[in-house]
Motif scaffolding. Structure first.
Motif, PDB file in Angstrom:
ATOM      1  N   ILE A  35       0.852  -1.192   0.000  1.00 16.25           N
ATOM      2  CA  ILE A  35       0.000   0.000   0.000  1.00 16.25           C
ATOM      3  C   ILE A  35       0.886   1.241   0.000  1.00 16.25           C
ATOM      4  N   SER A  36       0.402   2.318  -0.620  1.00 17.40           N
ATOM      5  CA  SER A  36       1.223   3.531  -0.696  1.00 17.40           C
ATOM      6  C   SER A  36       1.358   4.162   0.691  1.00 17.40           C
ATOM      7  N   ALA A  37       2.389   5.004   0.811  1.00 18.27           N
ATOM      8  CA  ALA A  37       2.641   5.665   2.102  1.00 18.27           C
ATOM      9  C   ALA A  37       1.457   6.560   2.483  1.00 18.27           C
ATOM     10  N   GLU A  38       0.861   7.176   1.448  1.00 20.38           N
ATOM     11  CA  GLU A  38      -0.279   8.079   1.722  1.00 20.38           C
ATOM     12  C   GLU A  38      -1.462   7.295   2.311  1.00 20.38           C
ATOM     13  N   ARG A  39      -1.733   6.136   1.672  1.00 17.29           N
ATOM     14  CA  ARG A  39      -2.851   5.316   2.147  1.00 17.29           C
ATOM     15  C   ARG A  39      -2.549   4.712   3.521  1.00 17.29           C
ATOM     16  N   MET A  40      -1.301   4.361   3.724  1.00 12.02           N
ATOM     17  CA  MET A  40      -0.915   3.845   5.035  1.00 12.02           C
ATOM     18  C   MET A  40      -1.134   4.906   6.105  1.00 12.02           C
ATOM     19  N   GLY A  41      -0.859   6.164   5.735  1.00  9.54           N
ATOM     20  CA  GLY A  41      -1.074   7.277   6.661  1.00  9.54           C
ATOM     21  C   GLY A  41      -2.545   7.404   7.044  1.00  9.54           C
ATOM     22  N   ILE A  42      -3.426   7.240   6.050  1.00  8.56           N
ATOM     23  CA  ILE A  42      -4.877   7.330   6.322  1.00  8.56           C
ATOM     24  C   ILE A  42      -5.304   6.192   7.249  1.00  8.56           C
ATOM     25  N   LEU A  43      -4.813   5.004   6.945  1.00  9.85           N
ATOM     26  CA  LEU A  43      -5.165   3.845   7.784  1.00  9.85           C
ATOM     27  C   LEU A  43      -4.675   4.035   9.221  1.00  9.85           C
ATOM     28  N   LYS A  77      -4.141   6.846  10.766  1.00 13.96           N
ATOM     29  CA  LYS A  77      -4.952   7.880  11.428  1.00 13.96           C
ATOM     30  C   LYS A  77      -6.306   7.297  11.856  1.00 13.96           C
ATOM     31  N   ALA A  78      -6.884   6.502  10.947  1.00 16.05           N
ATOM     32  CA  ALA A  78      -8.184   5.892  11.253  1.00 16.05           C
ATOM     33  C   ALA A  78      -8.067   4.942  12.442  1.00 16.05           C
ATOM     34  N   SER A  79      -6.976   4.203  12.476  1.00 15.03           N
ATOM     35  CA  SER A  79      -6.775   3.260  13.566  1.00 15.03           C
ATOM     36  C   SER A  79      -6.704   3.987  14.909  1.00 15.03           C
ATOM     37  N   LEU A 126     -12.780  10.088   7.141  1.00  5.12           N
ATOM     38  CA  LEU A 126     -11.832   8.979   7.286  1.00  5.12           C
ATOM     39  C   LEU A 126     -12.504   7.626   7.014  1.00  5.12           C
ATOM     40  N   MET A 127     -13.727   7.487   7.478  1.00  8.91           N
ATOM     41  CA  MET A 127     -14.456   6.235   7.221  1.00  8.91           C
ATOM     42  C   MET A 127     -14.696   6.079   5.710  1.00  8.91           C
ATOM     43  N   GLN A 128     -14.992   7.190   5.067  1.00  9.04           N
ATOM     44  CA  GLN A 128     -15.199   7.182   3.620  1.00  9.04           C
ATOM     45  C   GLN A 128     -13.914   6.757   2.900  1.00  9.04           C
ATOM     46  N   ALA A 129     -12.787   7.336   3.356  1.00  4.96           N
ATOM     47  CA  ALA A 129     -11.487   7.006   2.747  1.00  4.96           C
ATOM     48  C   ALA A 129     -11.143   5.535   2.979  1.00  4.96           C
ATOM     49  N   LEU A 130     -11.485   5.035   4.161  1.00  2.00           N
ATOM     50  CA  LEU A 130     -11.210   3.628   4.468  1.00  2.00           C
ATOM     51  C   LEU A 130     -11.991   2.699   3.550  1.00  2.00           C
ATOM     52  N   LYS A 181     -12.943   3.276   0.604  1.00  2.00           N
ATOM     53  CA  LYS A 181     -12.324   3.350  -0.719  1.00  2.00           C
ATOM     54  C   LYS A 181     -11.041   2.511  -0.758  1.00  2.00           C
ATOM     55  N   ILE A 182     -10.213   2.697   0.259  1.00  2.00           N
ATOM     56  CA  ILE A 182      -8.925   1.987   0.276  1.00  2.00           C
ATOM     57  C   ILE A 182      -9.131   0.479   0.396  1.00  2.00           C
ATOM     58  N   LEU A 183      -9.957   0.077   1.351  1.00  5.99           N
ATOM     59  CA  LEU A 183     -10.078  -1.357   1.633  1.00  5.99           C
ATOM     60  C   LEU A 183     -10.839  -2.125   0.559  1.00  5.99           C
ATOM     61  N   PHE A 184     -11.795  -1.474  -0.072  1.00  8.75           N
ATOM     62  CA  PHE A 184     -12.632  -2.239  -0.996  1.00  8.75           C
ATOM     63  C   PHE A 184     -12.356  -1.961  -2.479  1.00  8.75           C
ATOM     64  N   SER A 185     -11.431  -1.040  -2.751  1.00  7.48           N
ATOM     65  CA  SER A 185     -11.061  -0.870  -4.159  1.00  7.48           C
ATOM     66  C   SER A 185      -9.743  -1.582  -4.437  1.00  7.48           C
ATOM     67  N   ASP A 186      -8.948  -1.788  -3.408  1.00  9.27           N
ATOM     68  CA  ASP A 186      -7.666  -2.485  -3.595  1.00  9.27           C
ATOM     69  C   ASP A 186      -7.855  -3.990  -3.497  1.00  9.27           C
ATOM     70  N   LYS A 187      -7.182  -4.705  -4.392  1.00  9.67           N
ATOM     71  CA  LYS A 187      -7.252  -6.169  -4.296  1.00  9.67           C
ATOM     72  C   LYS A 187      -6.057  -6.634  -3.464  1.00  9.67           C
ATOM     73  N   ASN A 188      -6.126  -6.342  -2.211  1.00  6.10           N
ATOM     74  CA  ASN A 188      -5.026  -6.709  -1.326  1.00  6.10           C
ATOM     75  C   ASN A 188      -5.490  -7.828  -0.411  1.00  6.10           C
ATOM     76  N   SER A 189      -5.176  -9.054  -0.789  1.00  9.40           N
ATOM     77  CA  SER A 189      -5.724 -10.195  -0.055  1.00  9.40           C
ATOM     78  C   SER A 189      -5.193 -10.266   1.373  1.00  9.40           C
TER      79      SER A 189
END
Lengths: 93, 412
Positions: free
Chosen positions: B180-188, B190-192, B239-243, B245-253
Motif C-alpha cells: 500500500i502507498s505511504a499516503e494510504r498507510m497514513g490514512i489507515l 490515522k483511522a486506527s 476517514l471512514m469514507q477514505a477507508l 475506498k482503500i479497503l474495498f477498491s484495492d485487491k489486497n488479499s
C-alpha cells in the motif's frame, strides 16, 4: 436560530468553582462582553456547565474532555464494575 | 478563573429546565372498524369500549375488565377481518407490527410485504427491522432492513470490530506484507488511532474517557448538544469514507481480516445512526449505542441507553438534572452488570442487576460506595438496590413484549 447562553463561574472560599450567573439571549451577549472587559472567562454553553460534576469543575480539562453528567456516570459505573469483578475473582471478600 | 462580581440578577436569566416525565406507553391506533385493537397498558389504566349489543354501545366508557391478555387469536381475527390469508408469515408479520406499534391495516401490511419480498429471507429479525422502520417513518429500503436485522442478530459487537480492525492493521503494518502507498498507510494509521479514541479504558484519566464516551455516542448518531455530544464529526466521516475506498477498491488479499472487521464496524455504526435518527412520537424514546471498553486484558462492548424528551423546539433533550438511563457493563468474572438508574432533581438512584443471587448479595455490600462516589462527582446520593437480571442485551429497537400486551374488542 439557537439562543445564546452564557454562565459565569466564581471560586468560593474553598477554591471550588460555582456557577454564579446564567444568562441567555441578549443578556448572554452582554454578560460575555462585560466579562471580556474584566478579563474573566465565561463559558457559553450553560446547559453543559450545569451538568458538570463539582469535582470535575475543579480540575483542568480541555473543552473536549470537560466532563458532563452522562459521561461521568458511565465512567464511574464502568470503574465500579471493574473493581467488583477484581474483588470477586480475588476471593478476598 | 478568578473571583468576579457583576451586577446581574440571576433569577431574571434562569434557563427553563424541562422535567423528564414518563408514562406507560399507550398506542390506540384502530386498524379498522370492528377489528381487535392492540394496546400496551399499565394496570392503572382501564379505558375501554363496550362491545356491540350492550346498552350504551358505541360510546366510549370507562369500566373494569374491558381488556384481556393479548393472544395470537386476536391477530388471526384481525387478519380474517382484513381478508388476509392466515399464513404463518402473515401472522408473524402482524405480530411484529403490533409489537412495534405499527397500525395493523391492510395497507401497512402490503407496504411491509412489498419491502420484505425483495430480501432473500424473511425471518423474524427482518420483520422486526422492517416494522421498526415503518413505525419510525424511515425509508423501507432493502438496505436499511438488512442493516438493522443484521445488527439486531449480532448485537452487541462494536467493541470486537474496533479491536479486530486495529489488531489486524498493526499486524499488516509491522509485518511488511501490506502492499500500500505511504499516503494510504497514513490514512489507515490515522483511522486506527481515531477508532482507538472511542474506547474507554479505566487506566486512562477521566478526560480521555469522557472524550471516548462522547465520540462513540456522536458517531452512533446520538445528538445531545447540551452534553457536547453529536456535533457532526466530519473528520471521522471522511476517514471512514477514505477507508471504504482503500479497503474495498484495492485487491489486497493480505487485508481480508481487516476488511471484514471494518465492514462489520461500518455497518454497526450505520445501523445505530439509523436507529438513533428515528424521530418517533411518544414518551418512551431513547438513544442507544454500543461502547467499546477495555476490561482487564480483555476488550469488550458495553451498551448504553438514555431516555430523552423533546424540547419546545422539537429537539431531543436530556435534562442533566432529570433523566433515566440503562447501562450494561460486561466483565470477566461476574458477567454483565445491568445498571438501571434515574436522576431526579440531581438525586441519583441506582439499581444494579446481576446474574445470580450470590452475586447480588456480594455486590449489595458495595453499592453505598458507588453512591458515595457519585456524590463526590456532583450528584446527590439517592437510593440503591440490586436485582436478579438475565444475560440478555439491551434492546436497540424497542418493541413491546407480546405476552404483556392487552387487547380490547372495539366492535360496535
Amino acid at each position: 436560530m439557537e439562543e445564546k447562553k452564557a454562565v459565569l463561574l466564581a471560586k468560593d472560599e474553598s477554591g471550588r468553582e460555582r456557577v454564579v450567573l446564567e444568562a441567555s439571549g441578549d443578556a448572554a451577549e452582554e454578560l460575555v462582553a462585560e466579562a471580556k472587559k474584566a478579563n474573566v472567562d465565561v463559558l457559553k454553553d450553560a446547559d453543559a456547565l450545569r451538568s458538570f460534576p463539582e469535582k470535575a469543575q475543579s480540575e483542568e480539562f480541555d473543552s473536549q474532555e470537560r466532563p458532563d453528567r452522562l459521561s461521568v456516570l458511565a465512567y464511574e459505573l464502568y470503574r465500579f464494575t471493574e473493581e467488583l469483578d477484581n474483588l470477586w475473582s480475588s476471593g478476598k471478600i | 478563573m478568578q473571583s468576579f462580581n457583576m451586577s446581574f440578577q440571576p433569577s431574571a436569566f434562569r434557563l427553563p429546565t424541562p422535567a423528564v416525565m414518563r408514562f406507560p406507553s399507550v398506542q390506540m391506533t384502530p386498524p379498522s372498524l370492528s377489528a381487535p385493537l392492540s394496546l400496551n397498558l399499565a394496570p392503572m389504566l382501564r379505558a375501554g369500549f363496550l362491545p356491540s349489543g350492550t346498552p350504551g354501545a358505541g360510546t366510549a366508557l370507562l369500566r373494569e375488565q374491558a381488556f384481556s391478555p393479548m393472544k395470537e387469536e386476536a391477530l388471526t381475527t384481525a387478519l380474517s377481518m382484513m381478508k388476509t390469508p392466515l399464513t404463518k408469515e402473515n401472522v408473524a408479520l402482524a405480530k411484529s407490527m403490533v409489537q412495534s406499534g405499527v397500525p395493523l391495516t391492510k395497507e401497512n401490511m402490503a407496504d411491509l410485504k412489498a419491502s420484505l419480498s425483495s430480501l432473500p429471507t424473511n425471518g423474524s429479525g427482518t420483520m422486526q427491522a422492517a416494522s421498526f422502520l415503518k413505525s419510525a417513518a424511515l425509508p423501507l429500503t432493502s438496505q436499511n432492513i438488512t442493516l438493522l436485522s443484521n445488527f439486531i442478530a449480532a448485537n452487541p459487537y462494536i467493541g470486537a470490530c474496533i479491536f479486530e480492525f486495529n489488531k489486524e492493521f498493526k499486524k499488516l503494518r509491522d509485518g511488511g506484507k501490506f502492499q500500500i502507498s505511504a499516503e494510504r498507510m497514513g490514512i489507515l494509521s490515522k483511522a486506527s488511532s481515531m477508532l482507538g479514541e472511542m474506547v474507554m479504558n479505566s487506566k486512562s484519566g477521566l478526560g480521555a474517557n469522557v472524550k471516548a464516551f462522547r465520540k462513540t455516542a456522536g458517531n452512533s448518531g446520538m445528538e445531545l448538544p447540551n452534553f457536547m455530544m453529536g456535533a457532526r464529526d466530519e473528520e471521522f466521516d471522511s476517514l471512514m469514507q477514505a477507508l471504504r475506498k482503500i479497503l474495498f477498491s484495492d485487491k489486497n488479499s493480505a487485508a481480508e481480516a481487516m476488511k471484514n472487521a471494518f465492514l462489520k464496524l461500518d455497518e454497526a455504526l450505520l445501523a445505530q445512526r439509523l436507529i438513533n435518527g428515528a424521530k418517533r412520537e411518544g414518551l418512551d424514546n431513547f438513544y442507544y449505542f454500543q461502547l467499546p471498553l477495555v476490561f482487564g486484558d480483555s476488550e469488550l462492548t458495553a451498551e448504553f441507553k438514555v431516555f430523552y424528551t423533546t424540547d419546545y423546539t422539537g429537539r431531543q433533550y436530556v435534562d442533566p438534572d432529570n433523566f433515566e438511563f440503562e447501562f450494561i457493563v460486561p466483565s470477566i468474572h461476574i458477567g454483565n452488570v445491568h445498571f438501571k438508574g434515574t436522576v431526579s432533581s440531581g438525586i441519583v438512584n441506582i439499581a444494579a442487576g446481576f446474574a445470580s443471587q450470590q452475586l447480588c448479595a456480594f455486590a449489595e455490600k458495595f453499592m453505598p460506595i458507588l453512591l458515595d462516589r457519585l456524590q463526590e462527582v456532583g450528584f446527590t446520593s439517592g437510593n440503591y438496590s440490586v436485582f436478579l437480571s438475565s444475560e440478555n442485551p439491551l434492546m436497540a429497537i424497542d418493541g413491546d413484549d407480546f405476552a404483556e400486551m392487552e387487547s380490547v374488542d372495539m366492535s360496535f
